[in-house]
Design a protein around this motif. Structure first.
Motif, PDB file in Angstrom:
ATOM      1  N   GLU A 101     -39.444  54.348  69.208  1.00 54.98           N
ATOM      2  CA  GLU A 101     -40.433  53.711  67.909  1.00 54.98           C
ATOM      3  C   GLU A 101     -41.977  53.767  68.507  1.00 54.98           C
ATOM      4  O   GLU A 101     -42.272  52.564  69.510  1.00 54.98           O
ATOM      5  N   ILE A 102     -43.465  54.539  67.686  1.00 50.75           N
ATOM      6  CA  ILE A 102     -43.963  54.236  67.662  1.00 50.75           C
ATOM      7  C   ILE A 102     -45.068  52.889  67.049  1.00 50.75           C
ATOM      8  O   ILE A 102     -43.992  53.070  65.970  1.00 50.75           O
ATOM      9  N   ARG A 103     -45.327  51.911  67.888  1.00 55.09           N
ATOM     10  CA  ARG A 103     -46.136  50.556  66.700  1.00 55.09           C
ATOM     11  C   ARG A 103     -47.506  51.332  66.044  1.00 55.09           C
ATOM     12  O   ARG A 103     -47.632  50.922  67.414  1.00 55.09           O
ATOM     13  N   VAL A 104     -47.734  50.871  65.355  1.00 49.56           N
ATOM     14  CA  VAL A 104     -48.290  50.826  64.626  1.00 49.56           C
ATOM     15  C   VAL A 104     -49.082  49.701  63.779  1.00 49.56           C
ATOM     16  O   VAL A 104     -48.394  49.868  62.661  1.00 49.56           O
ATOM     17  N   GLN A 105     -50.292  48.723  63.234  1.00 47.87           N
ATOM     18  CA  GLN A 105     -50.679  47.843  63.059  1.00 47.87           C
ATOM     19  C   GLN A 105     -52.525  48.039  62.923  1.00 47.87           C
ATOM     20  O   GLN A 105     -53.060  48.697  63.623  1.00 47.87           O
ATOM     21  N   GLN A 106     -52.180  48.381  60.944  1.00 55.14           N
ATOM     22  CA  GLN A 106     -53.354  48.666  60.201  1.00 55.14           C
ATOM     23  C   GLN A 106     -53.111  47.295  59.741  1.00 55.14           C
ATOM     24  O   GLN A 106     -53.021  47.121  58.264  1.00 55.14           O
ATOM     25  N   GLY A 107     -54.587  46.449  59.863  1.00 55.37           N
ATOM     26  CA  GLY A 107     -54.653  45.077  58.812  1.00 55.37           C
ATOM     27  C   GLY A 107     -52.792  43.934  59.254  1.00 55.37           C
ATOM     28  O   GLY A 107     -52.669  44.196  60.302  1.00 55.37           O
ATOM     29  N   SER A 108     -53.100  44.134  57.981  1.00 55.94           N
ATOM     30  CA  SER A 108     -51.388  42.943  58.504  1.00 55.94           C
ATOM     31  C   SER A 108     -50.096  43.933  58.008  1.00 55.94           C
ATOM     32  O   SER A 108     -49.163  43.500  57.812  1.00 55.94           O
ATOM     33  N   ASN A 109     -50.930  45.585  57.617  1.00 54.04           N
ATOM     34  CA  ASN A 109     -49.252  46.439  57.436  1.00 54.04           C
ATOM     35  C   ASN A 109     -49.053  46.900  58.699  1.00 54.04           C
ATOM     36  O   ASN A 109     -49.872  47.169  59.493  1.00 54.04           O
ATOM     37  N   ILE A 110     -47.403  46.875  58.657  1.00 56.25           N
ATOM     38  CA  ILE A 110     -46.820  47.385  60.283  1.00 56.25           C
ATOM     39  C   ILE A 110     -46.463  48.589  59.495  1.00 56.25           C
ATOM     40  O   ILE A 110     -45.676  48.842  58.557  1.00 56.25           O
ATOM     41  N   PHE A 111     -46.566  50.259  61.296  1.00 60.48           N
ATOM     42  CA  PHE A 111     -45.567  50.583  60.773  1.00 60.48           C
ATOM     43  C   PHE A 111     -44.849  51.223  61.902  1.00 60.48           C
ATOM     44  O   PHE A 111     -45.186  50.648  63.246  1.00 60.48           O
ATOM     45  N   ARG A 112     -44.224  51.993  61.544  1.00 59.71           N
ATOM     46  CA  ARG A 112     -42.753  52.313  62.809  1.00 59.71           C
ATOM     47  C   ARG A 112     -42.954  54.074  62.601  1.00 59.71           C
ATOM     48  O   ARG A 112     -42.093  54.510  61.312  1.00 59.71           O
ATOM     49  N   ILE A 113     -42.842  54.797  63.588  1.00 62.61           N
ATOM     50  CA  ILE A 113     -42.700  56.099  63.899  1.00 62.61           C
ATOM     51  C   ILE A 113     -41.370  56.682  64.690  1.00 62.61           C
ATOM     52  O   ILE A 113     -42.084  56.113  65.665  1.00 62.61           O
ATOM     53  N   PHE A 114     -40.734  57.383  64.286  1.00 60.34           N
ATOM     54  CA  PHE A 114     -39.700  57.019  65.307  1.00 60.34           C
ATOM     55  C   PHE A 114     -39.751  58.780  66.441  1.00 60.34           C
ATOM     56  O   PHE A 114     -40.226  59.213  66.390  1.00 60.34           O
ATOM     57  N   CYS A 115     -39.044  58.453  67.563  1.00 58.54           N
ATOM     58  CA  CYS A 115     -39.460  59.631  68.053  1.00 58.54           C
ATOM     59  C   CYS A 115     -38.755  59.535  69.773  1.00 58.54           C
ATOM     60  O   CYS A 115     -38.311  58.622  69.908  1.00 58.54           O
ATOM     61  N   PHE A 116     -38.971  60.952  70.166  1.00 62.02           N
ATOM     62  CA  PHE A 116     -38.393  60.653  71.506  1.00 62.02           C
ATOM     63  C   PHE A 116     -38.972  61.731  72.567  1.00 62.02           C
ATOM     64  O   PHE A 116     -39.100  62.388  71.401  1.00 62.02           O
ATOM     65  N   PHE A 117     -38.248  61.846  73.397  1.00 60.20           N
ATOM     66  CA  PHE A 117     -39.218  62.354  74.889  1.00 60.20           C
ATOM     67  C   PHE A 117     -37.551  63.614  75.138  1.00 60.20           C
ATOM     68  O   PHE A 117     -36.547  63.507  74.990  1.00 60.20           O
TER      69      PHE A 117
END
Length: 126
Positions: A63-79
């Motif tokens: 999972e790629i982990r992104v935080q913007q302010g108090s919001n947290i986002f996840r983007i699934f990925c694979f190699f």
């Protein structure tokens, strides 16, 4: 090879429209943070878990982990072949653990990707 590609450790691609459907729904600040995070993943050799983490009990899903302010986002990925990060689905995180249905969706996308790649490879060999 483009000039920008020289400094990249890995390449990120988007598979079908799974990621795009998530990305277009985000506001400009979130999109900018996602792009910044993806650039970071391409450019640094050892990525801290703050930005990229393996999903336990999966075979190759991260999972790629992104935080913007108090919001947290996840983007699934694979190699794919160690240098290519394939983006799958994304979501806004609202609970501690990633929702099981999102992990299952990402696993299906990963399986679809590799099945399609294998099929195309075998077609080329005939």
């Amino acid at each position: 090879m483009q000039m920008d590609d020289i400094n990249k450790i890995r390449k990120i691609i988007v598979y079908k429209d799974y990621f795009e459907k998530f990305f277009v729904k985000q506001n400009k600040k979130v999109k900018d943070k996602i792009i910044w995070t993806l650039d970071l993943l391409e450019e640094i050799k050892i990525v801290p878990e703050t930005y990229l983490k393996h999903i336990k009990s999966t075979n190759g899903l991260d999972e790629i982990r992104v935080q913007q302010g108090s919001n947290i986002f996840r983007i699934f990925c694979f190699f794919d072949e160690d240098k290519l990060v394939v983006l799958a689905n994304g979501f806004q995180k609202k609970v501690q653990e990633a929702p099981r249905k999102e992990i299952i969706k990402a696993m299906k996308i990963m399986e679809e990707y590799f099945n399609e790649k294998r099929k195309n490879y075998n077609t080329l060999r005939i």
